[in-house]
Every structure is written in structure tokens, then in C-alpha cells.
Design a protein around this motif. Structure first.
Motif, PDB file in Angstrom:
ATOM      1  N   ALA B  20      48.623  21.812 -35.765  1.00  0.00           N
ATOM      2  CA  ALA B  20      49.959  22.224 -36.300  1.00  0.00           C
ATOM      3  C   ALA B  20      49.630  23.240 -37.398  1.00  0.00           C
ATOM      4  CB  ALA B  20      50.292  20.983 -37.228  1.00  0.00           C
ATOM      5  N   ALA B  21      48.594  23.271 -38.049  1.00  0.00           N
ATOM      6  CA  ALA B  21      48.230  24.551 -38.947  1.00  0.00           C
ATOM      7  C   ALA B  21      48.338  25.707 -38.175  1.00  0.00           C
ATOM      8  CB  ALA B  21      47.189  24.057 -39.858  1.00  0.00           C
ATOM      9  N   SER B  22      47.627  25.817 -37.350  1.00  0.00           N
ATOM     10  CA  SER B  22      47.321  27.233 -36.466  1.00  0.00           C
ATOM     11  C   SER B  22      48.524  27.520 -35.652  1.00  0.00           C
ATOM     12  CB  SER B  22      46.305  26.860 -35.406  1.00  0.00           C
ATOM     13  OG  SER B  22      46.311  25.969 -34.532  1.00  0.00           O
ATOM     14  N   LEU B  23      49.422  26.501 -35.316  1.00  0.00           N
ATOM     15  CA  LEU B  23      50.775  26.744 -34.648  1.00  0.00           C
ATOM     16  C   LEU B  23      51.723  27.316 -35.669  1.00  0.00           C
ATOM     17  CD1 LEU B  23      51.343  23.753 -32.019  1.00  0.00           C
ATOM     18  CD2 LEU B  23      51.119  26.185 -31.798  1.00  0.00           C
ATOM     19  N   VAL B  24      51.830  26.803 -36.820  1.00  0.00           N
ATOM     20  CA  VAL B  24      52.729  27.188 -37.927  1.00  0.00           C
ATOM     21  C   VAL B  24      52.260  28.953 -38.432  1.00  0.00           C
ATOM     22  CG1 VAL B  24      53.303  27.039 -40.199  1.00  0.00           C
ATOM     23  CG2 VAL B  24      53.260  24.980 -38.925  1.00  0.00           C
ATOM     24  N   ALA B  25      50.865  28.815 -38.591  1.00  0.00           N
ATOM     25  CA  ALA B  25      50.508  30.233 -38.944  1.00  0.00           C
ATOM     26  C   ALA B  25      50.871  31.302 -37.886  1.00  0.00           C
ATOM     27  CB  ALA B  25      48.867  30.339 -39.037  1.00  0.00           C
ATOM     28  N   ALA B  26      50.495  30.963 -36.579  1.00  0.00           N
ATOM     29  CA  ALA B  26      50.848  31.657 -35.410  1.00  0.00           C
ATOM     30  C   ALA B  26      52.386  32.050 -35.468  1.00  0.00           C
ATOM     31  CB  ALA B  26      50.457  31.042 -34.129  1.00  0.00           C
ATOM     32  N   ALA B  27      53.160  31.021 -35.501  1.00  0.00           N
ATOM     33  CA  ALA B  27      54.742  31.073 -35.761  1.00  0.00           C
ATOM     34  C   ALA B  27      55.216  32.169 -36.414  1.00  0.00           C
ATOM     35  CB  ALA B  27      55.446  29.820 -35.818  1.00  0.00           C
ATOM     36  N   LEU B  28      54.559  31.755 -37.903  1.00  0.00           N
ATOM     37  CA  LEU B  28      54.982  32.726 -39.028  1.00  0.00           C
ATOM     38  C   LEU B  28      54.568  34.229 -38.577  1.00  0.00           C
ATOM     39  CD1 LEU B  28      53.797  30.705 -42.046  1.00  0.00           C
ATOM     40  CD2 LEU B  28      56.234  31.229 -41.262  1.00  0.00           C
ATOM     41  N   LEU B  29      53.369  34.463 -38.319  1.00  0.00           N
ATOM     42  CA  LEU B  29      52.956  35.628 -37.925  1.00  0.00           C
ATOM     43  C   LEU B  29      53.757  36.340 -36.729  1.00  0.00           C
ATOM     44  CD1 LEU B  29      48.961  35.359 -37.962  1.00  0.00           C
ATOM     45  CD2 LEU B  29      50.200  36.858 -39.303  1.00  0.00           C
ATOM     46  N   PHE B  30      54.053  35.457 -35.864  1.00  0.00           N
ATOM     47  CA  PHE B  30      55.232  35.958 -34.762  1.00  0.00           C
ATOM     48  C   PHE B  30      56.250  36.501 -35.313  1.00  0.00           C
ATOM     49  CE2 PHE B  30      52.735  33.663 -31.358  1.00  0.00           C
ATOM     50  CZ  PHE B  30      51.978  34.584 -30.832  1.00  0.00           C
TER      51      PHE B  30
END
Lengths: 184, 677
Positions: B20-30
Motif C-alpha cells: 500500500a505504501a509503495s503504491l500510494v507513493a507511486a500514485a503520488l509520483l505519477f
């Protein structure tokens, strides 16, 4: 430089207003020459001369003025020391065809007479851009002619004459001009 | 399995939380990256459009043509995203503007320098308008950036949905994997623990077809093998225990005897061996010393050769430095010559420029003279034309004069003829007058004869006589007159013929003059043409001269630069000369120290060879001692061999028995631990 040009245009407009308000004032032609000087500068920027007639790196662009010392002084005042790219502008008086060689732009002030027509011929022979301000100037072999449209200064171009002289005129400039043909 | 479930739950939740943390970080970065990319792309497109429109409206602005500029701006109606456009002149006044119907009341901002900025959902672009490299105004474009915002919103929404779905799916997969892997593994772990505790009866479920199933089958096979082995060992252990006990008792006795004998021999042998090894060691050290001395000596000789080579290199270097020094002085001299030449060139350039100025002045003068000469030629040409027409007129007039003379000559001739006839008439008159005189004389004589009666008649006769005299005199006078007239006429005829000849000569001369004038006219016109050619040639010459002057000015600048460079080079060359002197001194010093080093290394080499000789002598002494030691050692070895054989036999038996009994004991213990039934 172009700030000066615009200032010159603005000054020309003021003088034109003054001339309109005071009909006896003789400044109408003076003001007209300021705007025409600014236009002549723009012609020098937008016309490409054949290689042989192009000014060298340290040489000036020479504007010859036919039609008297007063007109020459008015044009020189309007140019106001401006330059085109690295070339300074030299305004000289031209009264005879022998004086045409060495000029890049020949401005024929006033009405077109027989002398002026010999000057146009000489200008064509020496790849000089002939510019006039009388009706039918362009139709009788001159390349560019000034005319007024309302309170605006406009110009017409005889493209065939320009080609015969070996000059290339910017398509942007052609877009603003009224095109005429010889003998119209 | 204490706490196993909670650990696996913790692992699952850790996996899900990490995902979840990596997905959220990736989503924010995207989303951040897409926002930035979208903005950059919009700005790039807008600036490009602004540049194109700026190029197209520059000339209209330069020629103060508002309607043409607004026409150019109106072409922006084709771009849906353009809200408004305007051109500002250089003083910041709005020169032309454009707003589509949807944005009629667009509030145009004040002029800014080149910039792109987001104002709410709008992008404002200010782009300078240039004509031939000169800024003559600014183009303003307002773009609608709301599609970008809604695009980013949609992007964020899609990323959120993907995030939630991925989280749910990953937790599901994690729990299923846990069930599939950790449960059979737990069974294996439990069985392993039982085997390690000695329970060889365990058996795991081997139904699964995957790696875990294969592991379970291998595990069961291993457990079976262990069970069979333990059974066999258990059976043979009992017999071994009995035999070993008997052997143990006999071995203990033998061992005690052998140990006593062996201890004494071992002590002597050890002492002898220690002495021997000490000799060997000493010998080895001495040989090493000798070898290293020889090596040192060789190395020093090599070093000496190398130093000799260095010395010869130093000599070469010194010679090279001398050569370089000479070259450097030559270079310095050459550079001084260059400097002198540059000064001369500079003077010549100045002179040339002066001459060019004079030449320019003289060309101007020639130009003026050519113009003057052209004017003169044109004037003389005009005058020659006038002269030619005058000569023509003269020739015509001469012709008329000639014909008049001819007519006059005719008249005079006729007059002469008539004078002749008058002369004849006068002769007649003279004859009549003579006869009349004779008659009157006769009458007077007759009258005198008649007397008184003839008196009246004598009067008449007198009058007739007088009349005859007068007639005679008159006739004579007339004849004289006529002669005079004849003479005059003859003179006139002569004069007329002479005048006529003169007129003819005059006509001929006038024609010559006409031809001469015509030639003059042609020549004058040719001269005028030449004067015009001279004027234009002088003009071209003046232009060429201007270019040559410009070129000479450039040459002067270049010569100045060369002068400066040559001076810099001169000082640098002096510096190089000094440096070469220093290097030479250093080379001489190095040469001296190399010589000293060479002497020192020779001394070292001599000392090293003396050391090698001494080491050889020591080695000889040691070898002499070693031969006597070897005799003792040989006797001891014979003696020791017998004792050792005895001891070895006893020890072998003894240790074999001890090992055997220890192993038997271990086996009994170990086998006792396993449960196979």
C-alpha cells in the motif's frame, strides 16, 4: 533602435494631428517624412539585395533622396541615426542618374516628372529599390509607392519591377502591400 | 507452533502495508509527474504557437498596420484552447487584440517581459516579437488550461481505483499463499523436531505434487533409512561390547611396559633431532645470507650499470639542454626580429592607410575633375553644334553672294557693251558737230559777202557755230565720261570676278570648317562619354578604395594584435631561456650526485661480496659439524626404530581397543535413544 522608430512614428502622428488642426502649418509633409523614414528603415530590413549590390560588413546602407535638400534633411531626421543589423544608414541627396550607383534605396520625393523617370531607370540598372510617393509611381516602373488610407500610411509594390531589378521582397511585406503592375 | 498464526498474520499485514505504501507513493509520483509533464507540454505548445504568431505579426507591427496584425491574430480562432490574444507595442500599449465571441470581455493584463504563468485555469504567455533580431513588441496569448486540470483529476481517480483494487487483490493472494505453503511446511517442521528428539516413527503427508510434496517424499524416505540403520546398529553393538572388554584388560598391561621404554628413547631422539634441526636451520640461514649477499652484490652491480646509464643520459640531457638553450636564444632572436618586422609592418600599415586616405582624396578630386570635364565636354559639344549650324548658314550666304556676284558680272558686261554703243553715238554726234561748224563757217562767209542783208544771217551762223562748238565739247565730255565709265566697268568686272573667286574659296573653306566642326563634335561627344565612364569608374574606385581602407584598418588591428602577441612571446621566450639555464644547473647537480651514488654503490657491492665469502666459510664449518652429528643420529635411529616398533604395536592395539570400547558405548547410548517400534 526600434524604440526610436516608434517614437518617430508617434512624433509623426502628433505632427499629423497638428497639421490637421492648423491647416496652414507646413509640417504635414515633414510629419509624413518621419513615418516614411521609419517605413524606409523597415524596407531596408525586409528587402534582400542581389549579392553584388549588397553593402559590405562595414559599409552603410545608402538611402538616396531625390527631390531637394529639404526632403533629404527630413528623411535623415526621421532615420535619426538608426541602423539595420550592423549597417549604419547614410542619407544622401540624388539629383542625377550618375549619382544613383552606390545607393540601395532611392526615395523620389514629390511628384513624378521626366527627371524622376530617368532616376527610376538608373535605379533599375543599379539594383536600387526605388520608392516614391506619387500616384502612378509604381505603375510607371517604380518598385514601392507610398499612399495614404485614412490616417494610415500604406504602400503598394510593383512585384514585376522588383524582380526585374533583382530584389527579393519579404512575403510578410508583400502581405501588407497593395500589389500593382506596370502600366496600370 | 506457539504464536504461529499471529506471526503469519503480521507478515500478511506487513506485506499489504508495504504494498500500500509503495503504491500510494507511486500514485503520488505519477500524478505529480503527469501534472508536470502536462504543464510542460502545454507551455511548450503555447510558446511554439506564440513564436509562430509573433513571426507572422512582426512586419505588421513594424509597418503600424493594425488591421493586418488583427487578421493574423484572428487566425488563432482555429486553436480552440486560445482564449484571447494581443500585441503590445514597445511602449506597452495594446496595438492589436483578438478575443473569440466566448471571451468578448476578456480583461487583458498589463505587459510583462517574456514569461509563462498559470492564472487559475488559464495559461498566460508573453512572447517578445522580433524583427531582424530587434525586439519591437510583445505578443500575449491566454490559453484555457482547464482540460489539463480535469485530465489530472481523472488520472488521480484512476490511480486511486487501481490502488484500492491492487491492495485487496494482494491481501487475498497473500493469505491464500500462506495457506498453501506454510501449512505443509509446518507439518515438516513438526516431523523434523520429532526426529531430532529420536522419534523415527513419524510420517508426513506427501500428497501434494509440487516442491513441498517432493520435499515430503524425500523426508519420509530419509526417516525410513534412519529407522533401518538404527535397527542394524542395535543388533551388532552387543557383540562388540563383549570383545572390547576382554581386549581392554590385555592392552592395559602391554601399554604400561612399552610406555616406559618408549619414553626414554624418545627423550634422547628428541634432543639429537633438535640439535640436528638447529644445524640445518643455521646452515640454511647462512646459505640464504650468502645467496642474498650475492644477489645484493649483483643488484648493486646492476644498479651501478643503471647509474652509469643515468649518468650518460644526464650527459645527453645536458647536451640536449645546451642545444635547447641555443635554440631558445635563436627563437628569442627570431622573435625579436618578428617584433622588429611587426613594428616595420605597423609603420608600413600606417603609411599605407595614410596613402589610402590621400589616394581617396585624389580619387575624389579626379571625380570632381571628371564631372567638370564632363560639363566642359557637354558645353563644347553644344558650342560645336552651334558653330556647325553657323558655318552652314555662312556657306548658304556665300552661295547667295556668289550668285549675286555672277548676276552683277552679267550686268557689268552688258553695261560695257552699252558703253561701246554710246561711244559710237558720240562719234556720230562729234561728226554732226564738225559738219555743223563747217556749215556755220560757210554761212558766216556767205553772210559777210551779203553785207548788210546778211547781217541777220551772220548772227544765226554765229549761233550755229557756237552750237556746233558746244555740241562738240559736250560730245567730247560725254566721250570722256563714257571712257571713264568703261574703265570703271572693266575694273568692276575684274573686281566682280575676283570677288566671285574669293567667295568660292570662302565656300570651300566653310565646307572644310564644317567638316572640322563635325569632327570636333564627334570627338567632343566621345570625350563626354569617356568623361562619364571616368566618373562612374571613379565612383567604383572610390567604393573599392573604401573597402581597401576598411581592410587596411583590419590589417592594422591584426598587426597590433600580432605586436602584442609577439611582445608576450618575447617575454615568455626570455622566461624559457632562464628556465633552461636552471634546468641545466639542476642537470649538472644530478650528474654530480649520480657519480657519488655510483662510488657508494661500488663500496656496498665490495662489502656484500666480502659478506658472501664469510658466509661460505661459516657454511663449511657447519657442514663439518653436521657430518659428526649424523653418525650419532644414525645410531639413535636404529635404536629408536626397535623401541618405536614395540610402542607402535602396543599403542595400536591399545588405541584400537579404547576406540572400540568407546564406540561400543556411544552406540549403545545412541541406539538406545531411538524409538523404532
Amino acid at each position: 533602435v526600434s524604440r526610436r522608430t516608434l517614437r518617430g512614428v508617434a512624433l509623426a502622428a502628433c505632427l499629423a494631428c497638428a497639421a490637421w488642426l492648423v491647416p496652414l502649418h507646413a509640417g504635414a509633409s515633414q510629419g509624413g517624412y518621419d513615418a516614411k523614414a521609419a517605413f524606409l528603415l523597415n524596407f531596408a530590413r525586409l528587402v534582400i539585395w542581389p549579392l553584388a549590390a549588397r553593402p559590405g560588413p562595414d559599409e552603410p546602407v545608402v538611402i538616396g533622396v531625390a527631390g531637394g535638400e529639404a526632403a533629404r534633411e527630413a528623411i535623415e531626421r526621421g532615420i535619426d541615426g538608426a541602423s539595420v543589423e550592423s549597417h549604419r544608414i547614410e542619407v544622401r541627396s540624388v539629383e542625377k542618374p550618375e549619382q544613383v550607383p552606390g545607393t540601395h534605396i532611392l526615395f523620389v520625393a514629390g511628384e513624378l516628372d521626366a527627371d524622376a523617370e530617368t532616376l527610376i531607370e538608373a535605379a533599375r540598372g543599379h539594383a536600387a529599390l526605388s520608392v516614391g510617393e506619387s500616384d502612378g509611381f509604381a505603375a510607371r516602373g517604380g518598385i514601392i509607392n507610398f499612399f495614404s488610407e485614412g490616417d494610415k500610411l500604406r504602400f503598394e509594390i510593383n512585384l514585376a519591377a522588383a524582380r526585374a531589378t533583382g530584389l527579393q521582397i519579404s512575403s510578410h511585406m508583400l502581405g501588407l502591400a497593395r500589389l500593382v503592375e506596370t502600366g496600370e | 507452533m506457539r504464536g504461529g498464526a499471529s506471526i503469519s498474520r503480521r507478515l500478511t499485514s506487513a506485506v499489504v502495508a508495504t504494498t500500500a505504501a509503495s503504491l500510494v507513493a507511486a500514485a503520488l509520483l505519477f500524478v505529480a509527474y503527469d501534472t508536470r509533464t502536462g504543464r510542460t507540454a502545454l507551455i511548450d505548445r503555447s510558446v511554439m504557437l506564440a513564436r509562430v504568431v509573433g513571426i507572422h505579426s512582426a512586419v505588421a507591427l513594424a509597418f503600424d498596420d493594425t488591421s493586418a496584425a488583427e487578421e493574423t491574430l484572428a487566425s488563432l480562432a482555429a486553436a480552440d484552447s486560445v482564449l484571447a490574444a494581443a500585441i503590445y507595442d514597445e511602449d506597452g500599449r495594446r496595438f492589436a487584440s483578438f478575443a473569440p465571441k466566448s471571451a468578448r470581455d476578456f480583461a487583458f493584463p498589463a505587459l510583462r517581459s517574456q514569461d509563462q504563468l498559470f492564472q487559475g485555469t488559464q495559461l498566460h504567455v508573453f512572447q517578445p516579437i522580433e524583427l531582424k533580431g530587434q525586439v519591437i513588441g510583445t505578443l500575449f496569448l491566454a490559453f484555457d488550461a482547464s482540460p489539463l486540470a480535469s485530465r489530472i483529476g481523472w488520472y488521480a481517480f484512476i490511480v486511486g481505483v487501481v490502488l484500492v483494487g491492487a491492495l485487496g487483490w494482494s491481501s487475498l493472494v497473500a493469505s491464500r499463499l500462506h495457506r498453501q505453503i506454510s501449512r505443509p511446511l509446518a507439518g515438516l517442521v513438526e516431523s523434523s523436531r520429532a526426529i531430532s528428539e529420536g522419534d523415527l516413527r513419524v510420517q508426513v503427508n506427501e500428497d501434494a505434487g509440487d516442491e513441498i510434496g517432493r520435499l515430503a517424499r524425500t523426508f519420509n524416505g530419509m526417516a525410513r533409512g534412519l529407522r533401518d540403520l538404527v535397527e542394524q546398529v542395535r543388533q551388532s553393538t552387543g557383540a562388540v561390547s563383549e570383545v572390547s572388554l576382554a581386549l581392554e584388560q590385555r592392552g592395559a598391561m602391554l601399554s604400561r611396559e612399552a610406555q616406559r621404554q618408549g619414553g626414554a628413547i624418545a627423550e634422547v631422539t628428541t634432543s639429537v633431532e633438535q640439535v640436528g634441526s638447529a644445524f640445518v636451520e643455521a646452515n640454511a640461514h647462512v646459505e640464504e645470507l650468502a645467496a642474498s649477499s650475492r644477489e645484493t652484490s649483483t643488484s648493486i652491480l646492476e644498479m651501478d650499470a643503471a647509474i652509469g646509464e643515468i649518468a650518460s643520459h644526464m650527459d645527453e640531457l645536458t647536451r640536449a639542454i645546451d642545444t635547447t638553450s641555443v635554440s631558445a636564444s635563436q627563437v628569442a632572436a627570431n622573435i625579436e626580429e618578428v617584433v622588429a618586422s611587426v613594428h616595420t609592418l605597423k609603420g608600413a600599415t600606417e603609411g599605407t592607410i595614410g596613402s589610402l586616405s590621400e589616394l581617396s582624396a585624389s580619387v575624389l578630386e579626379v571625380k570632381e575633375n571628371a564631372a567638370g570635364s564632363l560639363t566642359l565636354s557637354e558645353d563644347s559639344s553644344g558650342e560645336a553644334a552651334v558653330g556647325r549650324s553657323a558655318v552652314g548658314e555662312t556657306v548658304d550666304a556665300m552661295g547667295e553672294i556668289q550668285s549675286a556676284f555672277e548676276r552683277l558680272a552679267d550686268r557689268v558686261a552688258r553695261l560695257a557693251e552699252k558703253s561701246q554703243s554710246i561711244d559710237e553715238i558720240i562719234q556720230v554726234i562729234k561728226g554732226v558737230a564738225q559738219q555743223t561748224g563747217m556749215l556755220s563757217l560757210n554761212a558766216a562767209i556767205i553772210a559777210a559777202q551779203a553785207g548788210e542783208h546778211g547781217r541777220a544771217f551772220s548772227v544765226v551762223a554765229d549761233q550755229v557755230s557756237a552750237l556746233a562748238d558746244r555740241s562738240h565739247r559736250s560730245a567730247r565730255e560725254i566721250a570722256d565720261l563714257i571712257h571713264a565709265v568703261q574703265d570703271d566697268t572693266a575694273a568692276a568686272v575684274a573686281a566682280v570676278s575676283e570677288g566671285s573667286a574669293k567667295v568660292e574659296r570662302g565656300v570651300a573653306r566653310s565646307r572644310v570648317a564644317d567638316e572640322v566642326l563635325q569632327k570636333i563634335l564627334q570627338k567632343t561627344e566621345a570625350q563626354a562619354g569617356r568623361a562619364r565612364e571616368i566618373a562612374s569608374a571613379t565612383q567604383r574606385q572610390g567604393n573599392d578604395l573604401g573597402r581597401v581602407q576598411g581592410a587596411m584598418r583590419t590589417v592594422r588591428e591584426i598587426v597590433d594584435q600580432i605586436d602584442g602577441a609577439a611582445q608576450v612571446q618575447q617575454s615568455a621566450t626570455a622566461e624559457i631561456g632562464r628556465t633552461i639555464g636552471n634546468i641545466r644547473q639542476l642537470g649538472v647537480a644530478v650528474r654530480h650526485s649520480t657519480e657519488e651514488q655510483r662510488r657508494g654503490s661500488r663500496l656496498i657491492a665490495e662489502a656484500a661480496s666480502r659478506v658472501a665469502e664469510m658466509a661460505g666459510q661459516i657454511a663449511d664449518a657447519i657442514r663439518a659439524q653436521a657430518s659428526s652429528r649424523e653418525t650419532i643420529q644414525h645410531a639413535m635411529q636404529v635404536f629408536d626404530g626397535v623401541a618405536q616398533e614395540t610402542t607402535r604395536g602396543v599403542e595400536a592395539i591399545n588405541s584400537g581397543v579404547a576406540t572400540l570400547s568407546a564406540r561400543a558405548k556411544q552406540l549403545e547410548d545412541g541406539v538406545g535413544r531411538f524409538k523404532t517400534r
